[in-house]
Design an enzyme around this catalytic site. Structure first.
Site, PDB file in Angstrom:
ATOM      1  CD  GLU A 129      10.319  -2.440  11.528  1.00 22.23           C
ATOM      2  OE1 GLU A 129       9.071  -2.099  11.539  1.00 22.23           O
ATOM      3  OE2 GLU A 129      10.905  -2.883  12.479  1.00 22.23           O
ATOM      4  CB  CYS A 133       4.075   2.366  10.232  1.00 26.04           C
ATOM      5  SG  CYS A 133       5.074   2.490  11.960  1.00 26.04           S
ATOM      6  CD  GLU A 135      13.709  -0.136  12.581  1.00 25.56           C
ATOM      7  OE1 GLU A 135      12.708   0.527  12.618  1.00 25.56           O
ATOM      8  OE2 GLU A 135      14.617   0.189  11.626  1.00 25.56           O
ATOM      9  CG  ASN A 191       6.126   8.135   9.217  1.00 26.48           C
ATOM     10  OD1 ASN A 191       7.043   7.743   9.024  1.00 26.48           O
ATOM     11  ND2 ASN A 191       5.257   7.219   9.865  1.00 26.48           N
TER      12      ASN A 191
HETATM   13  N1  NAD Z   1       6.643  -0.297   9.972  1.00 24.81           N
HETATM   14  C1  NAD Z   1       7.302   1.026  10.226  1.00 24.81           C
HETATM   15  O1  NAD Z   1       8.125   1.017  11.142  1.00 24.81           O
HETATM   16  C2  NAD Z   1       6.938   2.293   9.535  1.00 24.81           C
HETATM   17  C3  NAD Z   1       7.333   3.451   9.997  1.00 24.81           C
HETATM   18  C4  NAD Z   1       6.889   4.462   9.144  1.00 24.81           C
HETATM   19  C5  NAD Z   1       6.479   4.215   8.043  1.00 24.81           C
HETATM   20  N2  NAD Z   1       5.874   3.077   7.406  1.00 24.81           N
HETATM   21  C6  NAD Z   1       5.487   2.964   6.154  1.00 24.81           C
HETATM   22  O2  NAD Z   1       5.950   3.829   5.307  1.00 24.81           O
HETATM   23  C7  NAD Z   1       4.929   4.310   4.182  1.00 24.81           C
HETATM   24  C8  NAD Z   1       4.947   5.584   3.868  1.00 24.81           C
HETATM   25  O3  NAD Z   1       6.195   6.077   3.638  1.00 24.81           O
HETATM   26  P1  NAD Z   1       6.539   6.401   2.152  1.00 24.81           P
HETATM   27  O4  NAD Z   1       5.483   6.886   1.497  1.00 24.81           O
HETATM   28  O5  NAD Z   1       7.924   7.327   2.257  1.00 24.81           O
HETATM   29  O6  NAD Z   1       7.079   4.896   1.622  1.00 24.81           O
HETATM   30  P2  NAD Z   1       7.510   4.842   0.321  1.00 24.81           P
HETATM   31  O7  NAD Z   1       7.808   2.945   0.204  1.00 24.81           O
HETATM   32  O8  NAD Z   1       6.884   5.192  -0.851  1.00 24.81           O
HETATM   33  O9  NAD Z   1       9.245   5.144   0.374  1.00 24.81           O
HETATM   34  C9  NAD Z   1      10.044   4.617   1.194  1.00 24.81           C
HETATM   35  C10 NAD Z   1      11.456   4.882   0.832  1.00 24.81           C
HETATM   36  O10 NAD Z   1      12.037   4.062  -0.004  1.00 24.81           O
HETATM   37  C11 NAD Z   1      12.640   4.729  -1.033  1.00 24.81           C
HETATM   38  N3  NAD Z   1      12.177   3.893  -2.319  1.00 24.81           N
HETATM   39  C12 NAD Z   1      11.115   3.807  -3.132  1.00 24.81           C
HETATM   40  N4  NAD Z   1      11.202   2.944  -4.054  1.00 24.81           N
HETATM   41  C13 NAD Z   1      12.579   2.399  -3.910  1.00 24.81           C
HETATM   42  C14 NAD Z   1      13.279   1.443  -4.468  1.00 24.81           C
HETATM   43  N5  NAD Z   1      12.727   0.707  -5.662  1.00 24.81           N
HETATM   44  N6  NAD Z   1      14.528   0.852  -3.759  1.00 24.81           N
HETATM   45  C15 NAD Z   1      14.941   1.289  -2.885  1.00 24.81           C
HETATM   46  N7  NAD Z   1      14.171   2.409  -2.293  1.00 24.81           N
HETATM   47  C16 NAD Z   1      12.989   2.941  -2.568  1.00 24.81           C
HETATM   48  C17 NAD Z   1      11.877   6.102  -1.251  1.00 24.81           C
HETATM   49  O11 NAD Z   1      12.558   6.958  -1.892  1.00 24.81           O
HETATM   50  C18 NAD Z   1      11.803   6.217   0.472  1.00 24.81           C
HETATM   51  O12 NAD Z   1      12.942   6.802   0.708  1.00 24.81           O
HETATM   52  C19 NAD Z   1       3.616   3.623   4.843  1.00 24.81           C
HETATM   53  O13 NAD Z   1       3.322   2.648   4.137  1.00 24.81           O
HETATM   54  C20 NAD Z   1       3.873   3.526   6.332  1.00 24.81           C
HETATM   55  O14 NAD Z   1       3.177   2.509   7.004  1.00 24.81           O
HETATM   56  C21 NAD Z   1       6.398   1.909   8.104  1.00 24.81           C
HETATM   57  C1  BTL Z   2       7.532   3.665  14.854  1.00 26.10           C
HETATM   58  N1  BTL Z   2       6.584   4.331  14.960  1.00 26.10           N
HETATM   59  C2  BTL Z   2       5.116   3.868  15.483  1.00 26.10           C
HETATM   60  C3  BTL Z   2       6.897   5.470  16.090  1.00 26.10           C
HETATM   61  C4  BTL Z   2       6.227   5.396  14.069  1.00 26.10           C
HETATM   62  C5  BTL Z   2       5.653   4.688  12.612  1.00 26.10           C
HETATM   63  O1  BTL Z   2       5.392   5.151  11.631  1.00 26.10           O
END
Ligand code: NAD
Ligand code: BTL
Length: 483
Positions: free
Chosen positions: A249, A283, A457, A152
């Site tokens: 995160e 997120c 972070e 995202n």
């Molecule tokens: N807390 C935060 O700062 C934050 C920010 C943005 C997104 N998010 C979260 O991210 C999610 C959406 O993103 P997504 O669909 O890309 O998430 P995802 O968990 O499907 O993938 C995230 C990353 O992890 C990698 N990955 C997948 N399986 C793995 C493994 N077994 N080992 C190592 N790497 C692996 C993927 O290739 C990708 O690069 C949502 O749940 C969202 O809340 C959190």
């Molecule tokens: C960190 N923030 C809130 C900007 C993006 C999360 O998805």
């Protein structure tokens, strides 16, 4: 339309291609068109990236903090100079409107490089006097850090992980999400153009298997993941089996609580920012909007009016304020939740459909009369779906807001600041807001509690997650031994 990156990977200060890896198509979310292809890292590419990072880290760590900081702040300035081009690229990678990307993505990446570049020269240990003897501490880098990104905020995530790692003297191997592979390559290119030694910031492409190979490699000292909770659990346990440092995160289902005495216009603005920015793919979104009964009708009426003002369309048009989902898959997942909301008895106030146009567009959607047990109130949707829940008392809403496995963010709208602080104090969340929502300045720690994550972070807090302290006892007199 083609937007083919120079090559799939960036290793040892240069672009590297290896077409023997699995092809990954880059799809422009606004049209569904394939605009380029990258290739997942093979074991050879992973090997090259890790060896390069190991070598680069030694050179980087031997430089003074001031020298490191100068290169980082130069890169920050270069990012700002190229903000337009980087924002267009971010829009192609994610589908987010240019109106957003020009304001937030590259700029927040530059903020991180500037902030941590400024801190680099200040990272010192301390002197602890012990009578004649003394202890001094040295803040040391961890070594090779792996960053794994979600789709995202591809530029921001590449910088939010890279900047504190680099400030502390580490090298990074960053694996972007396979859905948005382009932006991190540009971050690496600019960092090296700014003077970063070869191998200090590397990018390798791939799906989860590439991430897992990096996490399990003994040369890696730290893993920072932005992703979903299920991925977080896998990565955390793999890292734990090697005793690696981690930052996680992860996802959220955050509460946004609106009391009767809140300013309706501001509360509606906060709820829009906390649910529909980036088409809801954020997120920290406040997707459980708890509205006190006395303000509910006014809130819903004004929300519906303001949603009429959303300009849905070509994300590259500066007037567009609401773009598509990042991928067809994400669109289908969110459509599934929209259907579930109606099936389980929530009242559809607006939206609920895919738009009849090319690309992965959904309508901004609001459900009212949502109850705590409904799927849309329990699971992270990661799309433009707001759930409005009624409440009566402060005590009740705090208990309901905390009844979740997640704990990323929380927000309160009220004109009674004492209540604002009191309620925020009782909410189980890492990143909180009073009369605002979703601000994430680099100066403030960002991260979650419970299943939403580990570590923080941004801010000075991040330094503790990318460095470790060595303590040195210095005896000034003779050594007394028992025999
Ligand atoms: N807390 C935060 O700062 C934050 C920010 C943005 C997104 N998010 C979260 O991210 C999610 C959406 O993103 P997504 O669909 O890309 O998430 P995802 O968990 O499907 O993938 C995230 C990353 O992890 C990698 N990955 C997948 N399986 C793995 C493994 N077994 N080992 C190592 N790497 C692996 C993927 O290739 C990708 O690069 C949502 O749940 C969202 O809340 C959190
Ligand atoms: C960190 N923030 C809130 C900007 C993006 C999360 O998805």
């Amino acid at each position: 339309m083609q937007l083919q990156p120079t090559a799939s990977h960036f290793i040892g200060g240069e672009y590297v291609e290896d077409k023997t890896g699995t092809p990954i198509e880059i799809v422009y979310p606004a049209t569904g068109e394939v605009i380029g292809t990258v290739y997942a890292a093979t074991t050879d590419i992973i090997e090259r990236a890790l060896e390069s990072a190991k070598a680069g880290q030694k050179i980087w760590a031997a430089m003074s903090g001031r020298e490191r900081g100068r290169i980082m702040t130069r890169a920050a300035a270069m990012i700002m100079e190229r903000n337009h081009d980087l924002s267009v690229l971010e829009t192609y990678d994610t589908g987010k409107p240019y109106q957003e990307t020009i304001a937030v993505d590259a700029t927040s990446g530059a903020d991180a490089l500037e902030y941590f570049g400024g801190l680099a020269a200040t990272l010192t240990g301390e002197h602890i006097p012990l009578g004649e003897d003394w202890v001094y501490t040295v803040r040391e880098p961890l070594g090779v850090c792996v960053g794994i990104g979600a789709w995202n905020y591809p530029t921001q995530i590449a910088c939010w992980k890279g900047a504190p790692a680099l400030a502390c003297g580490n090298a990074m191997v960053f694996k972007p999400s396979e859905t948005t592979p382009m932006c991190a390559l540009k971050v690496a290119e600019i960092l090296h153009e700014a003077g970063l030694p070869a191998g200090v910031y590397n990018v390798v492409q791939g799906m989860g298997e590439v991430g897992a190979a990096l996490v399990n490699d003994p040369r890696v000292d730290k893993v920072s993941l932005t992703g979903s909770v299920p991925t977080g659990k896998k990565v955390y346990s793999a890292a734990a089996s090697h005793m690696k440092h981690v930052t996680m995160e992860l996802g959220g289902k955050s509460p946004l609580i609106i009391f009767d005495d809140a300013d309706v216009e501001n509360a509606v603005g906060g709820a829009i920012l906390g649910n529909f920015y980036s088409s809801g793919q954020v997120c920290s979104n406040g997707t459980r909007v708890f509205v006190q009964k006395g303000i509910k009708e006014a809130f819903l009426a004004r929300l519906s009016e303001r949603l009429e003002g959303a300009v849905i369309g070509d994300p590259l048009d500066e007037a567009t304020s609401f773009g598509p989902m990042v991928s067809e898959r994400q669109m289908e997942i969110v459509l599934g939740y929209m259907a579930k909301g109606s099936e389980e008895g929530a009242r559809l106030v607006c939206g609920g459909n895919r738009l009849d146009r090319e690309g992965f567009y959904l309508e901004p959607t609001v459900f009212a009369d949502v109850t705590d047990g409904m799927t849309i109130a329990r699971e992270e949707i990661f799309g433009p779906v707001m759930s409005v829940l009624d409440f009566e008392t402060e005590e009740e809403v705090i208990e309901r807001a905390n009844a979740t496995e997640f704990g990323l963010s929380a927000g309160v709208f009220t004109s009674d600041l004492s209540r604002g602080h009191r309620v925020i104090g009782k909410l189980e969340a890492g990143s909180c807001f009073i009369n605002s929502y979703n601000d994430a300045p680099v100066e403030a720690p960002f991260g979650g509690v419970k299943n939403s994550g580990v570590g923080r972070e941004n801010s000075k807090e991040a330094i503790n997650h990318y460095s470790q302290v060595k303590s040195v006892y210095v005896r000034m007199g003779d050594v007394e031994a028992p025999f």
